[in-house]
Design a protein around this motif. Structure first.
Motif, PDB file in Angstrom:
ATOM      1  N   ASN A 249       0.868  -1.168   0.000  1.00 33.23           N
ATOM      2  CA  ASN A 249       0.000   0.000   0.000  1.00 33.23           C
ATOM      3  C   ASN A 249       0.911   1.226   0.000  1.00 33.23           C
ATOM      4  N   PHE A 250       0.527   2.337   0.612  1.00 34.72           N
ATOM      5  CA  PHE A 250       1.383   3.519   0.625  1.00 34.72           C
ATOM      6  C   PHE A 250       2.771   3.165   1.170  1.00 34.72           C
ATOM      7  N   HIS A 251       3.794   3.812   0.606  1.00 36.53           N
ATOM      8  CA  HIS A 251       5.153   3.557   1.090  1.00 36.53           C
ATOM      9  C   HIS A 251       5.454   4.311   2.382  1.00 36.53           C
ATOM     10  N   VAL A 252       5.202   5.623   2.391  1.00 33.28           N
ATOM     11  CA  VAL A 252       5.526   6.442   3.563  1.00 33.28           C
ATOM     12  C   VAL A 252       4.385   7.414   3.823  1.00 33.28           C
ATOM     13  N   GLY A 278       3.966   7.200  -3.059  1.00 35.99           N
ATOM     14  CA  GLY A 278       5.362   7.287  -2.654  1.00 35.99           C
ATOM     15  C   GLY A 278       5.509   7.831  -1.243  1.00 35.99           C
ATOM     16  N   ILE A 279       5.437   9.165  -1.089  1.00 37.01           N
ATOM     17  CA  ILE A 279       5.563   9.811   0.220  1.00 37.01           C
ATOM     18  C   ILE A 279       4.391  10.760   0.391  1.00 37.01           C
ATOM     19  N   ASP A 280       3.649  10.601   1.483  1.00 36.58           N
ATOM     20  CA  ASP A 280       2.459  11.402   1.761  1.00 36.58           C
ATOM     21  C   ASP A 280       2.618  12.181   3.063  1.00 36.58           C
ATOM     22  N   PRO A 281       3.033  13.458   3.006  1.00 37.89           N
ATOM     23  CA  PRO A 281       2.989  14.287   4.216  1.00 37.89           C
ATOM     24  C   PRO A 281       1.550  14.730   4.451  1.00 37.89           C
ATOM     25  N   SER A 282       1.028  14.486   5.637  1.00 41.32           N
ATOM     26  CA  SER A 282      -0.391  14.706   5.902  1.00 41.32           C
ATOM     27  C   SER A 282      -0.565  15.556   7.153  1.00 41.32           C
ATOM     28  N   GLY A 283      -1.161  16.727   7.005  1.00 36.40           N
ATOM     29  CA  GLY A 283      -1.393  17.586   8.160  1.00 36.40           C
ATOM     30  C   GLY A 283      -0.119  17.927   8.899  1.00 36.40           C
ATOM     31  N   ALA A 284       0.964  18.132   8.152  1.00 34.71           N
ATOM     32  CA  ALA A 284       2.278  18.331   8.749  1.00 34.71           C
ATOM     33  C   ALA A 284       2.824  19.695   8.372  1.00 34.71           C
ATOM     34  N   ILE A 301       4.217  12.107  -4.807  1.00 33.69           N
ATOM     35  CA  ILE A 301       4.054  12.866  -3.570  1.00 33.69           C
ATOM     36  C   ILE A 301       2.587  13.217  -3.464  1.00 33.69           C
ATOM     37  N   ALA A 302       1.988  13.059  -2.285  1.00 34.24           N
ATOM     38  CA  ALA A 302       0.612  13.500  -2.061  1.00 34.24           C
ATOM     39  C   ALA A 302       0.582  14.267  -0.747  1.00 34.24           C
ATOM     40  N   ILE A 303       0.565  15.593  -0.849  1.00 37.93           N
ATOM     41  CA  ILE A 303       0.470  16.439   0.341  1.00 37.93           C
ATOM     42  C   ILE A 303      -0.997  16.555   0.701  1.00 37.93           C
ATOM     43  N   LYS A 304      -1.338  16.060   1.876  1.00 40.80           N
ATOM     44  CA  LYS A 304      -2.735  16.002   2.283  1.00 40.80           C
ATOM     45  C   LYS A 304      -2.992  17.031   3.391  1.00 40.80           C
ATOM     46  N   GLY A 305      -4.104  17.737   3.247  1.00 40.16           N
ATOM     47  CA  GLY A 305      -4.440  18.785   4.196  1.00 40.16           C
ATOM     48  C   GLY A 305      -5.737  18.524   4.920  1.00 40.16           C
ATOM     49  N   GLY A 306      -5.949  17.298   5.388  1.00 42.03           N
ATOM     50  CA  GLY A 306      -7.110  17.025   6.220  1.00 42.03           C
ATOM     51  C   GLY A 306      -7.090  17.875   7.470  1.00 42.03           C
ATOM     52  N   ALA A 318      13.305  12.950  -8.682  1.00 43.72           N
ATOM     53  CA  ALA A 318      12.938  12.378  -9.976  1.00 43.72           C
ATOM     54  C   ALA A 318      11.853  11.326  -9.780  1.00 43.72           C
ATOM     55  N   PHE A 319      10.871  11.330 -10.670  1.00 44.86           N
ATOM     56  CA  PHE A 319       9.692  10.473 -10.532  1.00 44.86           C
ATOM     57  C   PHE A 319       9.470   9.697 -11.822  1.00 44.86           C
ATOM     58  N   TRP A 320       8.983   8.456 -11.672  1.00 48.85           N
ATOM     59  CA  TRP A 320       8.676   7.587 -12.818  1.00 48.85           C
ATOM     60  C   TRP A 320       7.315   6.935 -12.614  1.00 48.85           C
ATOM     61  N   GLY A 321       6.437   7.044 -13.611  1.00 42.88           N
ATOM     62  CA  GLY A 321       5.207   6.273 -13.643  1.00 42.88           C
ATOM     63  C   GLY A 321       4.194   6.604 -12.582  1.00 42.88           C
ATOM     64  N   THR A 322       4.319   7.737 -11.925  1.00 43.07           N
ATOM     65  CA  THR A 322       3.417   8.062 -10.822  1.00 43.07           C
ATOM     66  C   THR A 322       2.176   8.795 -11.338  1.00 43.07           C
ATOM     67  N   HIS A 323       1.297   9.157 -10.400  1.00 44.51           N
ATOM     68  CA  HIS A 323       0.126   9.970 -10.723  1.00 44.51           C
ATOM     69  C   HIS A 323       0.413  11.453 -10.545  1.00 44.51           C
ATOM     70  N   GLY A 324       1.673  11.806 -10.283  1.00 43.94           N
ATOM     71  CA  GLY A 324       2.038  13.207 -10.230  1.00 43.94           C
ATOM     72  C   GLY A 324       2.628  13.643  -8.907  1.00 43.94           C
ATOM     73  N   ILE A 325       3.127  14.889  -8.897  1.00 41.63           N
ATOM     74  CA  ILE A 325       3.516  15.544  -7.648  1.00 41.63           C
ATOM     75  C   ILE A 325       2.292  16.334  -7.220  1.00 41.63           C
ATOM     76  N   SER A 326       1.641  15.862  -6.173  1.00 35.75           N
ATOM     77  CA  SER A 326       0.248  16.216  -5.916  1.00 35.75           C
ATOM     78  C   SER A 326       0.033  16.886  -4.569  1.00 35.75           C
ATOM     79  N   ILE A 327      -1.006  17.694  -4.542  1.00 36.35           N
ATOM     80  CA  ILE A 327      -1.607  18.198  -3.305  1.00 36.35           C
ATOM     81  C   ILE A 327      -3.059  17.742  -3.323  1.00 36.35           C
ATOM     82  N   GLY A 328      -3.537  17.145  -2.223  1.00 39.78           N
ATOM     83  CA  GLY A 328      -4.906  16.684  -2.121  1.00 39.78           C
ATOM     84  C   GLY A 328      -5.014  15.168  -2.160  1.00 39.78           C
ATOM     85  N   SER A 329      -6.221  14.615  -2.190  1.00 38.18           N
ATOM     86  CA  SER A 329      -7.432  15.377  -2.383  1.00 38.18           C
ATOM     87  C   SER A 329      -7.954  16.067  -1.114  1.00 38.18           C
ATOM     88  N   GLU A 330      -7.517  15.615   0.068  1.00 37.31           N
ATOM     89  CA  GLU A 330      -7.938  16.269   1.305  1.00 37.31           C
ATOM     90  C   GLU A 330      -7.238  17.620   1.429  1.00 37.31           C
TER      91      GLU A 330
END
Length: 494
Positions: A249-252, A278-284, A301-306, A318-330
């Motif tokens: 599932n999620f790596h970090v 990959g790496i999800d900083p959440s509420g940090a 990267i998925a920066i989450k703002g719950g 550097a990124f390969w095959g991901t869904h992007g360098i992202s913010i959200g969806s929270e």
């Protein structure tokens, strides 16, 4: 020349030649530049400065509290049935982690190879405050395939599908300040490894963790799969020179802390492995992810703002095959002051698998979990093989509710997209006329400039992307500099 050195040289050259990116680049390399007002002609956006800390390359702890030697060899990444049922290294490693807890300063529990033995097989582990789980080059920690090892009491059965989530503990849980998950990098560039074995059959079944995730999508359920690493409210957490491979599932996930540095992390999981962020900083707050190589089957990267998320720098990655360098969806808690700088993204992973959701720059939310996203800067971003180079979408997945997303103060300065899909389409969607998207596009060159847009106030300078649509206004602004020149590194050997 190493890929990391090549990226640094490219980024420094661009910084010298591109005055309009000077503030963002200074923040990238020095990490102590103050927020800067926008130049004349640009909307009232303030450029992001990112992490408020002064961040430099970490080092492994000088004190090793305990050393654990490998007792297992491995063939084909599986072990005997008895070992798979009862991973023999869980208690050996956890005992050392427990005994070293409370030591003075930051200390390491080090996993090392011993002769022909280089493997550890473990169920869930807890890393305490002030200690680092340190994996020597040549050693690999394998995650258990037995779902019972991960079971959370009172939650759905781990390793199954259910109508709610949360049935599995992560392989490694970090609790407390000044902790870390780190590897030793040898003279050949090889690093210590954690292998989640998401591609192998769940014990007692021929179904792999990743196949379970695919089944969950087709049946509209939640897969009960363990994350690889989760750090909750762990201030000053560090990941350094460690390989993370094939997470179920999620790596970090870094959740709710102040101070997280990921440096030289190599994540390698196929682009078609569902829900393997990959790496999800959440509420940090105060996060730096630097000089890392990330390949996975969801957001890189998925920066989450719950809850409120702020002061983050994503640079020289550097990124390969991901869904992007992202913010959200929270984003309902708000996201502010995020800097992406000198990053490269390739829509195809290192094995030639194309991402199923091939985005580059991405901010996503909806009325089901929306909030304010502001002061976000993208500087010197290189994209290859994208289906959606830029996605700023306040109607993600058609979510509904009363938490209205608002994206303003977004500055995209210096983007080159090459080898895009012939049907590539960027998305710039504000929520409505009362909550328009506010974005500046400066020195943006997309080889395919098709877009959909609505309710957006767009300022442009030297941009091939000129969106049109309901409620969309486009205004020329002053600027300087140029589109970045780009090179795309190969994924390094683990």
């Amino acid at each position: 020349m190493s890929p990391r050195t090549a990226r640094r040289i490219r980024a420094i050259g661009i910084w010298c030649l591109t005055p309009s990116v000077a503030v963002a680049a200074a923040a990238t390399f020095l990490l102590d530049a103050p927020a800067s007002a926008a130049p004349a002609g640009r909307a009232s956006a303030t450029l992001a400065t990112g992490d408020s800390r002064s961040v430099s390359e970490p080092s492994v702890p000088s004190t090793v509290c305990a050393t654990v030697s490998a007792q297992l060899t491995i063939s084909g990444r599986t072990f005997s049935s008895s070992q798979e049922s009862n991973p023999p290294d869980t208690s050996r490693i956890q005992q050392k982690l427990d005994s070293c807890a409370g030591s003075s300063g930051t200390v390491a529990v080090k996993l090392v190879a011993s002769g022909s033995n280089s493997a550890f097989l473990s169920g869930p582990l807890t890393v305490h405050a002030g200690e680092v789980l340190l994996i020597d080059s040549g050693a690999t920690l394998y995650g258990s395939r037995n779902p019972a090892n991960y079971q959370v009491s009172g939650k759905p059965t781990c390793g199954t599908l259910a109508t709610s989530e949360g049935g599995c503990k992560p392989l490694i849980q970090v609790s407390g300040a000044n902790a870390g998950i780190e590897g030793v990098q040898n003279s050949s560039g090889h690093q210590g490894t954690i292998d989640g074995r998401g591609d192998t059959g769940i014990l007692g079944s021929s179904t792999t963790w990743w196949q379970l995730a695919d089944q969950a999508k087709s049946q509209s359920k939640d897969q009960q799969n363990p994350r690889l690493i989760e750090a909750d409210s762990s201030n000053d957490f560090t990941m350094y020179h460690v390989n993370l491979v094939d997470s179920p599932n999620f790596h970090v996930v870094y959740k709710g802390g102040n101070g997280f540095t990921a440096w030289g992390v190599r994540i390698k999981t196929p682009a078609d492995a569902r829900n393997t962020d990959g790496i999800d900083p959440s509420g940090a707050t105060n996060v730096t992810i630097a000089d890392s190589f990330i390949q996975d089957g969801d957001d890189g990267i998925a920066i989450k703002g719950g809850s409120a998320a702020s002061n983050m720098t994503i640079r020289n990655d550097a990124f390969w095959g991901t869904h992007g360098i992202s913010i959200g969806s929270e984003t309902n808690g708000g996201v502010k002051n995020v800097l992406f700088a000198n990053d490269t993204l390739n829509g195809v992973d290192s094995s030639g698998i194309t991402s199923s959701s091939d985005n580059g720059i991405r901010i996503k939310s909806s009325a089901s979990n929306g909030g304010v996203v502001t002061q976000v800067t993208y500087s010197n971003i290189c994209l290859s093989g994208m289906k959606a180079p830029i996605v700023l979408d306040t109607h993600y997945s058609s979510g509904s509710g009363s938490s209205i997303p608002s994206f303003t103060g977004i500055v995209i300065n210096g983007v080159l997209a090459t080898s895009s899909s012939s049907s590539a389409t960027s998305v710039l969607n504000g929520y409505n006329s009362s909550h328009p998207l506010g974005v500046t596009l400066e020195n943006v060159h997309l080889d395919v400039s098709k877009s959909t847009a609505e309710y957006a106030a767009v300022q442009t300078y030297n941009s091939t992307l000129t969106p049109t649509g309901t409620g969309v206004t486009v205004t020329a602004t002053s600027g300087s500099g140029s589109v970045p020149s780009c090179s795309f590194p190969s994924y390094p050997a683990l």
